[in-house]
Write an enzyme that holds these catalytic residues in place. Structure first.
Site, short mmCIF file in Angstrom:
data_model
loop_
_atom_site.label_atom_id
_atom_site.label_comp_id
_atom_site.label_asym_id
_atom_site.label_seq_id
_atom_site.Cartn_x
_atom_site.Cartn_y
_atom_site.Cartn_z
N SER A 286 0.84 -1.20 0.00
CA SER A 286 0.00 0.00 0.00
C SER A 286 0.87 1.24 0.00
CB SER A 286 -0.91 0.02 1.23
OG SER A 286 -0.18 0.42 2.39
N ASP A 287 0.29 2.39 -0.29
CA ASP A 287 0.98 3.65 -0.08
C ASP A 287 0.86 4.02 1.40
OD1 ASP A 287 2.36 6.03 -0.52
OD2 ASP A 287 1.24 6.52 -2.32
N TYR A 288 1.48 5.11 1.76
CA TYR A 288 1.60 5.56 3.16
C TYR A 288 0.21 5.73 3.79
CZ TYR A 288 4.20 8.17 6.80
OH TYR A 288 4.80 8.59 7.97
N GLY A 290 -2.29 4.11 3.27
CA GLY A 290 -3.34 3.95 2.26
C GLY A 290 -4.48 3.06 2.71
#
Length: 765
Positions: A286-288, A290
């Site tokens: 995932s992104d930060y 996310g």
């Protein structure tokens, strides 16, 4: 002891096999090792492998991981990012290897975006070089330096197609075109990963942001996206696919939604498309935060969104710790399955195996490399060369440039003597104090030139806006004087000089993440300064710093020479001076269109005609046709535009034949032009090839880039450039999402930009 030695030798052999290709023997050994390890793992230890935390050196959100050491010892963390130096990384790795129950090593990553300690031009800038070997070398140097400092996973390349320059993260990508973006994506993956991970100076790439993040509505970061699948497949997905086909080991989910479901929990995206259609076998992260942010999307509470992300195919949770804290409960409540958890855990362990961490957890912790392979003279030389090739000469009336190495220059502007802002956005690991300012560069290059300085303006007249972008160690060094006082000083300075060099535009952090702008003109106070400088009658050269296409119609109409230098990195000042004084002939070409004003956005060269296309002269308004009342349809500077100090003439196009046959395997038409350097300087030219399918089952764009070659020509020299155009180059995704070529008539264009081309035609039968 003998058993451990045998295991190390087996793993070393397997890693060597992987360095060549992941063949059956390697995959069998990896599977046996990983499955044997997983049989020993508890549920909590498996969930711990899915937990990626931040180390605190840099963050891209408000959340910061806590109590990291205790969690590592308990086997509750699988990886950490934004930590560097071999000594520090070794200490953290020792916690995992020596003090956790199963001694599973950690992954260490970082946002190594356009260089590590040696900073290169921002990605949008280096994409304007159209030089794949140069871009690959940038990624190679980045990998050498980062791995020397203990980091072996980079959250790069960012391959998002972006056609709205209001979006700040356009600075991180390669512009608007899927073909150019795909070539750059492949080059960067190859540069980072080399021929495999057997060598400790290669690192794993992580392609981001999957998918469509660059199409955020209103150009506002983190905003929603919505588009048809036909558009996705033809215009936005190709660079992701190209990067994965090049062997990228991991991919990062994007923040935006697709068809009403955030990408982080979008099963169609992460499983049906990515894994089943494309065959991707690597890790999805995932992104930060996310995963936890999907609560704000309205998809459910933390436990719900974490379960959705896992079921969709998102393997690793960056920072939110929602997996490690909720999936155990979800398993007990039968909201997820043990098989789903095991599959995600397996992918994390396979990544660690591929990187050789089970053989030697400390293989990237070499203090000697850190002393000798980072920020070297050789690397800085390459960064200077790359910066010079990335700059785009937008305008050069009356041969204002290059400047002579004599006389007096009035160097004016808030970016004239600002080392820190040369780095550009997303330069988290750089030492900005070692960047070369424009003033320093001129002194280094120009010899006997006399430099007179004046600030002229702040970045913004508004102190609050100035403060918003004076962050992350990149101060704008605001001057407390009034705008009028600074302009008066600048005018007095200009009157004593032969030429004015105005260093203006955006500060580094006016682009990048969470740096969207609704107004993409240069700030009004800077334009007021330019107006005053023009009135002095002195020739003015605008050195334009920017991380996005800007709307600079007034500047184009009034300033004789405009050199767009993006943010050039460590060697920016030297590279700018190289070009200003003619030691380097500019050869950059825009990878994103510059609009006349923000009202034209989105604007890009490969638009589609309407049923009422504009058919006028490009200036006059035509009622009941697709045009504006107040501005031409055409951009200020089109995709592919970029001038040189010399001139290049193109011959008419020559085709080897007029018909291409679908029945003949690998049939191709050779498309040739002869390019002649008719000017007074040696130079480089990017020869660009476009096609247009005149009639097809879904409406075609007016042009599509299908090839380019960058050539060097000495003064007076000619070269014939040939492109082989085959059936594969004519394919597109039709209304049923089948990748097809359709018989019919085609136009082929070759030229110096998307709008300045020669034309010919052929047919596909």
């Amino acid at each position: 002891m003998k058993h451990q030695l045998a295991l190390i030798l087996a793993l070393s052999t397997a890693l060597s096999l992987f360095a060549q290709q992941p063949n059956a023997a390697y995959l069998a050994k990896r599977e046996a090792y990983v499955l044997a390890l997983m049989k020993k793992m508890t549920l909590d230890e498996k969930l711990g492998q899915l937990n990626l935390v931040v180390g605190g050196e840099a963050t891209t959100g408000s959340s910061v991981s806590t109590d990291v050491e205790t969690k590592i010892k308990a086997g509750r963390i699988g990886g950490i990012f934004s930590v560097s130096t071999p000594g520090r990384i070794r200490k953290i790795q020792e916690l995992a290897v020596n003090q956790s129950r199963l001694k599973i090593p950690m992954i260490f990553g970082m946002d190594v975006i356009h260089g590590y300690k040696t900073l290169f031009p921002i990605p949008l800038g280096i994409s304007s070089s159209w030089d794949m070997s140069l871009i690959e070398k940038m990624a190679r140097i980045s990998a050498v330096e980062a791995t020397a400092d203990g980091i072996f996973w980079t959250f790069s390349p960012m391959v998002d197609i972006a056609r709205d320059p209001r979006w700040g993260r356009i600075a991180e990508g390669s512009g608007e075109d899927p073909y150019l973006g795909s070539q750059i994506a492949k080059a960067m993956v190859k540069g980072y990963q080399g021929k495999g991970y057997a060598q400790t100076n290669t690192m794993m790439a992580c392609v981001k942001h999957f998918a469509l993040y660059g199409a955020a509505e209103a150009g506002r970061d983190y905003h929603t996206t919505d588009m048809s699948k036909v558009r996705m497949y033809n215009e936005y997905l190709p660079p992701y696919k190209a990067a994965l086909d090049a062997g990228a080991g991991s991919i990062m989910a994007s923040f935006n939604e697709i068809d009403g479901v955030p990408a982080t929990a979008n099963k169609w995206l992460l499983t049906d498309l990515l894994r089943r259609q494309w065959g991707f076998k690597g890790l999805v992260v995932s992104d930060y935060t996310g995963i936890s942010e999907m609560v704000n999307h309205g998809l459910g509470d933390l436990q719900t969104v974490a379960a959705k992300a896992l079921m969709a195919g998102n393997d690793m949770d960056m920072v939110s710790e929602s997996y490690v804290n909720t999936l155990g409960k979800s398993l007990r409540e039968q909201k997820v399955t043990q098989a789903q958890i095991d599959l995600a855990c397996r992918r994390v362990l396979e990544m660690k195996y591929d990187l050789g961490l089970f053989t030697d957890p400390y293989r990237y912790c070499d203090e000697n490399r850190a002393k000798t392979e980072i920020f070297t003279t050789e690397h800085r030389t390459e960064a200077r060369k790359a910066a010079g090739k990335s700059f785009v000469l937008l305008k050069n009336n009356q041969q204002t440039l290059p400047l002579p190495k004599r006389g007096t220059i009035a160097l004016i502007g808030p970016l004239a003597d600002n080392k820190e802002n040369m780095a550009g956005t997303w330069s988290v690991s750089g030492d900005f104090t070692k960047c070369v300012s424009l003033e320093e560069g001129i002194k280094n290059v120009a010899g006997n030139v006399t430099i007179l300085k004046a600030r002229g303006s702040n970045i913004y007249s508004n102190a609050r806006l100035d403060a918003n972008v004076s962050i992350f160690g990149k101060p704008t060094n605001r001057d407390p004087r009034s705008d009028a006082d600074m302009i008066a000083e600048a005018v007095a300075t200009a009157q004593k000089a032969d030429v004015v060099v105005a260093a203006l535009g955006e500060a580094a952090e006016m682009t990048g993440e969470a740096s969207s702008r609704s107004d993409i003109e240069i700030p009004e106070n800077q334009r007021d300064l330019l107006k005053a400088l023009i009135k002095t009658g002195k020739p003015v050269v605008l050195v334009l710093f920017t991380g996005r296409p800007l709307a600079i119609q007034w500047e184009h109409d009034n300033i004789p020479a405009i050199l767009n230098v993006w943010f050039g990195g460590t060697e920016a000042g030297n590279a700018i001076a190289d070009v200003l004084f003619g030691d380097v002939n500019p050869s950059g070409k825009l990878s994103a269109t510059f609009p006349r004003n923000a009202g034209q956005i989105p604007i890009y060269y490969s638009y589609k005609n309407t049923g009422r296309p504009y058919g006028g002269n490009g200036v006059d308004f035509a009622k009941f046709q697709s045009n504006y009342l107040d501005v031409p349809n055409s951009p200020l500077y089109p995709f592919g535009h970029g001038l040189s100090y010399t001139k290049f003439e193109y011959s008419p196009i020559t085709l080897s034949k007029n018909t291409l046959s679908m029945a003949v395997p690998k049939d191709a038409i050779n498309v040739s032009v002869t390019v002649t350097n008719t000017g007074n300087y040696d130079g480089e030219e990017v020869v660009q090839l476009y096609i247009r399918d005149k009639v097809r089952s879904i409406t075609p764009p007016v042009k599509e880039l299908k090839g380019f070659q960058k050539i060097a020509l000495k003064k007076g020299e000619s070269k014939t450039v040939t492109f082989a155009l085959g059936v594969e180059d004519l394919k597109f995704y039709n209304g049923e999402l089948k990748f097809v070529a359709e018989p019919g008539e085609f136009l082929v264009f070759v030229g110096t930009s998307s709008s300045e081309v020669k034309e010919a035609g052929f047919s596909l039968k």
